[in-house]
Design a protein around this motif. Structure first.
Motif, mmCIF file in Angstrom:
data_model
loop_
_atom_site.group_PDB
_atom_site.id
_atom_site.type_symbol
_atom_site.label_atom_id
_atom_site.label_comp_id
_atom_site.label_asym_id
_atom_site.label_seq_id
_atom_site.Cartn_x
_atom_site.Cartn_y
_atom_site.Cartn_z
ATOM 1 N N ASP A 64 -5.012 23.382 66.296
ATOM 2 C CA ASP A 64 -5.215 24.389 67.337
ATOM 3 C C ASP A 64 -5.366 23.748 68.704
ATOM 4 N N THR A 111 9.011 22.039 61.812
ATOM 5 C CA THR A 111 7.822 22.827 61.502
ATOM 6 C C THR A 111 6.919 21.994 60.616
ATOM 7 N N THR A 152 -2.224 28.084 67.461
ATOM 8 C CA THR A 152 -1.918 27.031 66.491
ATOM 9 C C THR A 152 -0.604 26.361 66.845
ATOM 10 N N ASP A 155 -0.206 17.815 60.067
ATOM 11 C CA ASP A 155 -0.772 19.153 59.843
ATOM 12 C C ASP A 155 -0.788 19.909 61.154
ATOM 13 N N SER A 156 -0.705 21.228 61.050
ATOM 14 C CA SER A 156 -0.831 22.042 62.258
ATOM 15 C C SER A 156 -2.251 21.878 62.807
ATOM 16 N N SER A 165 2.354 24.365 65.403
ATOM 17 C CA SER A 165 2.967 24.089 64.103
ATOM 18 C C SER A 165 4.460 23.789 64.234
ATOM 19 N N GLU A 166 4.949 23.712 65.485
ATOM 20 C CA GLU A 166 6.373 23.439 65.696
ATOM 21 C C GLU A 166 6.568 22.473 66.867
#
Length: 188
Positions: free
Chosen positions: A77, A187, A163, A74-75, A165-166
């Protein structure tokens, strides 16, 4: 290094707003910190595993394994934190931006590192110290002013969070600027 023998590394691909923020900070402070080479903003990243030169068939195998693993992630922070250095306190070789401690980041790095190790890649075994390299090689007769290291804050003097996410697999091209080319992107 011949042109067909590139080095590779897995890294967090930073969102454009982070690269822009850091580049603005560098533009406002680079005269205070005379380093020989400032990193191109497109090359800002957080290295997770440096692979060095890898034969294409092994690189493809590791890419697929990391890609499969990332499908289940999961992404999360991260928050920019402090400015720091590596090397001599008086004449550092690396000037970097750090991020606050993150369990998600540490776990992700361990997973990618483990996949690479199990594929018999010869990785650097130094402890993971997440950072974004901003500049290299102190170039002044003056001692580096380490006691005045600022925190990275947004314009309201608050934390700058983003965030993740990649993840990218980058290929190094030392004779180009920017010098890191996305070889694969994941991603999650």
């Amino acid at each position: 290094m011949t042109d067909n023998k590139h080095h590779y590394f897995f890294a967090i691909k930073l969102p454009n707003e982070v690269k822009t923020f850091l580049n603005r900070w560098v533009q406002m402070h680079n005269t205070q910190y005379p380093f020989k080479r400032w990193v191109h903003p497109e090359d800002y990243h957080i290295t997770l595993a440096f692979l060095g030169f890898v034969e294409k068939n092994l690189l493809e195998k590791v890419q697929n394994q990391v890609g499969d693993m990332l499908k289940h992630e999961d992404s999360f922070d991260l928050t920019l934190d402090e400015i720091g250095t590596f090397g001599s306190k008086k004449s550092p070789r690396i000037f970097w931006a750090g991020v606050k401690e993150s369990e998600e980041l540490n776990l992700l790095q361990k997973k990618i590192f483990k996949i690479c190790l199990e594929s018999n890649l010869n990785l650097d075994k130094k402890p993971f110290n997440p950072h974004i390299t901003l500049a290299r090689k102190w170039e002044s007769n003056q001692v580096f002013p380490s006691e005045k290291m600022p925190l990275l804050k947004n314009s309201e003097d608050g934390d700058f969070s983003f965030t993740v996410s990649e993840i990218a697999l980058y290929e190094t091209h030392l004779n180009r600027t920017p010098k890191y080319k996305e070889y694969a992107l994941y991603t999650f």
